[in-house]
Design a protein around this motif. Structure first.
Motif, PDB file in Angstrom:
ATOM      1  N   GLU A 145       0.807  -1.225   0.000  1.00 55.85           N
ATOM      2  CA  GLU A 145       0.000   0.000   0.000  1.00 55.85           C
ATOM      3  C   GLU A 145       0.842   1.277   0.000  1.00 55.85           C
ATOM      4  O   GLU A 145       0.311   2.372  -0.214  1.00 55.85           O
ATOM      5  N   PHE A 146       2.134   1.160   0.226  1.00 55.25           N
ATOM      6  CA  PHE A 146       3.005   2.339   0.214  1.00 55.25           C
ATOM      7  C   PHE A 146       3.656   2.485  -1.154  1.00 55.25           C
ATOM      8  O   PHE A 146       4.254   1.543  -1.669  1.00 55.25           O
ATOM      9  N   VAL A 147       3.525   3.680  -1.728  1.00 53.54           N
ATOM     10  CA  VAL A 147       4.069   3.974  -3.051  1.00 53.54           C
ATOM     11  C   VAL A 147       5.193   4.993  -2.911  1.00 53.54           C
ATOM     12  O   VAL A 147       4.996   6.072  -2.336  1.00 53.54           O
ATOM     13  N   PRO A 148       6.397   4.693  -3.415  1.00 55.91           N
ATOM     14  CA  PRO A 148       7.486   5.669  -3.320  1.00 55.91           C
ATOM     15  C   PRO A 148       7.237   6.862  -4.248  1.00 55.91           C
ATOM     16  O   PRO A 148       7.258   6.722  -5.473  1.00 55.91           O
ATOM     17  N   VAL A 149       6.972   8.011  -3.645  1.00 51.84           N
ATOM     18  CA  VAL A 149       6.762   9.237  -4.417  1.00 51.84           C
ATOM     19  C   VAL A 149       8.098   9.776  -4.907  1.00 51.84           C
ATOM     20  O   VAL A 149       8.198  10.378  -5.980  1.00 51.84           O
ATOM     21  N   GLY A 150       9.130   9.577  -4.130  1.00 51.69           N
ATOM     22  CA  GLY A 150      10.459  10.017  -4.509  1.00 51.69           C
ATOM     23  C   GLY A 150      11.428   9.795  -3.369  1.00 51.69           C
ATOM     24  O   GLY A 150      11.037   9.391  -2.269  1.00 51.69           O
ATOM     25  N   ALA A 151      12.689  10.018  -3.646  1.00 47.96           N
ATOM     26  CA  ALA A 151      13.733   9.860  -2.641  1.00 47.96           C
ATOM     27  C   ALA A 151      14.565  11.130  -2.581  1.00 47.96           C
ATOM     28  O   ALA A 151      14.636  11.895  -3.550  1.00 47.96           O
ATOM     29  N   LEU A 152      15.186  11.351  -1.429  1.00 43.95           N
ATOM     30  CA  LEU A 152      16.094  12.474  -1.262  1.00 43.95           C
ATOM     31  C   LEU A 152      17.454  11.955  -0.834  1.00 43.95           C
ATOM     32  O   LEU A 152      17.551  11.158   0.104  1.00 43.95           O
ATOM     33  N   THR A 153      18.493  12.372  -1.558  1.00 43.91           N
ATOM     34  CA  THR A 153      19.843  12.185  -1.060  1.00 43.91           C
ATOM     35  C   THR A 153      20.185  13.426  -0.246  1.00 43.91           C
ATOM     36  O   THR A 153      19.816  14.545  -0.606  1.00 43.91           O
ATOM     37  N   VAL A 154      20.885  13.225   0.868  1.00 41.69           N
ATOM     38  CA  VAL A 154      21.222  14.333   1.767  1.00 41.69           C
ATOM     39  C   VAL A 154      22.653  14.141   2.259  1.00 41.69           C
ATOM     40  O   VAL A 154      23.075  13.012   2.548  1.00 41.69           O
ATOM     41  N   GLY A 155      23.389  15.233   2.358  1.00 41.41           N
ATOM     42  CA  GLY A 155      24.734  15.183   2.899  1.00 41.41           C
ATOM     43  C   GLY A 155      25.372  16.555   2.853  1.00 41.41           C
ATOM     44  O   GLY A 155      24.731  17.545   2.460  1.00 41.41           O
ATOM     45  N   TYR A 156      26.618  16.618   3.238  1.00 44.06           N
ATOM     46  CA  TYR A 156      27.354  17.881   3.124  1.00 44.06           C
ATOM     47  C   TYR A 156      27.849  18.015   1.696  1.00 44.06           C
ATOM     48  O   TYR A 156      28.309  17.034   1.088  1.00 44.06           O
ATOM     49  N   PRO A 157      27.750  19.209   1.139  1.00 44.42           N
ATOM     50  CA  PRO A 157      28.073  19.359  -0.286  1.00 44.42           C
ATOM     51  C   PRO A 157      29.567  19.230  -0.572  1.00 44.42           C
ATOM     52  O   PRO A 157      30.413  19.570   0.250  1.00 44.42           O
ATOM     53  N   ALA A 158      29.856  18.712  -1.749  1.00 49.41           N
ATOM     54  CA  ALA A 158      31.203  18.711  -2.306  1.00 49.41           C
ATOM     55  C   ALA A 158      31.139  19.486  -3.613  1.00 49.41           C
ATOM     56  O   ALA A 158      30.056  19.886  -4.053  1.00 49.41           O
ATOM     57  N   ALA A 159      32.288  19.706  -4.227  1.00 50.71           N
ATOM     58  CA  ALA A 159      32.321  20.436  -5.491  1.00 50.71           C
ATOM     59  C   ALA A 159      31.371  19.762  -6.478  1.00 50.71           C
ATOM     60  O   ALA A 159      31.441  18.551  -6.695  1.00 50.71           O
ATOM     61  N   ASP A 160      30.487  20.546  -7.057  1.00 51.60           N
ATOM     62  CA  ASP A 160      29.422  19.998  -7.892  1.00 51.60           C
ATOM     63  C   ASP A 160      29.418  20.663  -9.254  1.00 51.60           C
ATOM     64  O   ASP A 160      29.796  21.832  -9.394  1.00 51.60           O
ATOM     65  N   LYS A 161      28.997  19.905 -10.251  1.00 47.13           N
ATOM     66  CA  LYS A 161      28.815  20.469 -11.580  1.00 47.13           C
ATOM     67  C   LYS A 161      27.481  21.193 -11.641  1.00 47.13           C
ATOM     68  O   LYS A 161      26.499  20.732 -11.095  1.00 47.13           O
ATOM     69  N   ARG A 162      27.459  22.315 -12.309  1.00 48.56           N
ATOM     70  CA  ARG A 162      26.220  23.054 -12.468  1.00 48.56           C
ATOM     71  C   ARG A 162      25.339  22.338 -13.475  1.00 48.56           C
ATOM     72  O   ARG A 162      25.776  22.018 -14.582  1.00 48.56           O
ATOM     73  N   SER A 163      24.096  22.067 -13.078  1.00 52.03           N
ATOM     74  CA  SER A 163      23.192  21.338 -13.949  1.00 52.03           C
ATOM     75  C   SER A 163      22.908  22.114 -15.227  1.00 52.03           C
ATOM     76  O   SER A 163      22.625  23.322 -15.180  1.00 52.03           O
TER      77      SER A 163
END
Length: 205
Positions: free
Chosen positions: A163-181
């Protein structure tokens, strides 16, 4: 952090520092804030699967990621560095049961009475509160979907009830150098294209 500043800083971040776990007190705060989300009839038809242990996170990626392994440095490869995954799930039956109660009166539990699936919308609200809380705590976060063809393996791997449907997931953490989307290059759509006062005007084009 001031709320205006939280909104200014809010964006989806895909790369995390793998050596900095999210402190337990912040994990608790993320979930507690999620529970403050609004819900139709105060139904609260949601559930949250919190994955912190490396084995649990590895299992999540093994059952939900595409069959072809991404190239090193890809968005998915970078997301795997997140020390915390929170999967937000909705439960439609809780809403149908709630609105069959005496103060609501829809005794037939007819799903067609609902113009849109509020169980998914409310769970999305809760996920947004997790995301904004992460920003406020100077954490990085990304909301993303579970591929439709992977929902079954995800359920089986983690014992998630049907009966539970995954609407979405979140990754969480401290940021590292990231590419701009690349998507950000599109910029925000002009206000007059998306806001209409009194009567709908113009075209989405």
């Amino acid at each position: 952090m001031e709320f205006d500043e939280v909104l200014r800083r809010r964006r989806m971040i895909r790369t995390y520092d793998p050596d900095r776990p999210v402190p337990p007190e912040l994990v608790d705060k993320l979930i507690k804030h999620a529970l403050r989300a609004p819900s139709a009839g105060f139904s609260q038809g949601w559930g949250f699967l919190v994955l912190q242990e490396q084995a649990d996170r590895d299992l999540y990626w093994s059952v939900t990621a595409p069959a072809d392994e991404p190239a090193a440095g890809s968005w998915l490869d970078r997301m795997r560095t997140a020390p915390l995954i929170i999967v937000a799930l909705s439960n439609k039956s809780v809403y149908l049961d709630r609105y069959a109660q005496a103060d609501k009166g829809w005794t037939d539990r007819d799903e067609s009475r609902w113009p849109v699936p509020y169980w998914d919308i409310d769970t999305g609200f809760a996920a947004l509160l997790i995301h904004l809380t992460a920003v406020n705590e100077e954490l990085a976060s990304l909301f993303f979907g579970v591929p439709a063809e992977r929902v079954g393996p995800f359920r089986e791997a983690f014992g998630v009830p049907e009966e539970f449907v995954p609407v979405g997931a979140l990754t969480v953490g401290y940021p590292a150098a990231d590419k701009r989307s690349p998507s950000l290059r599109r910029g925000h759509r002009p206000v007059d294209e998306v806001v209409h006062h009194g009567r709908w005007a113009g075209s989405l084009g």
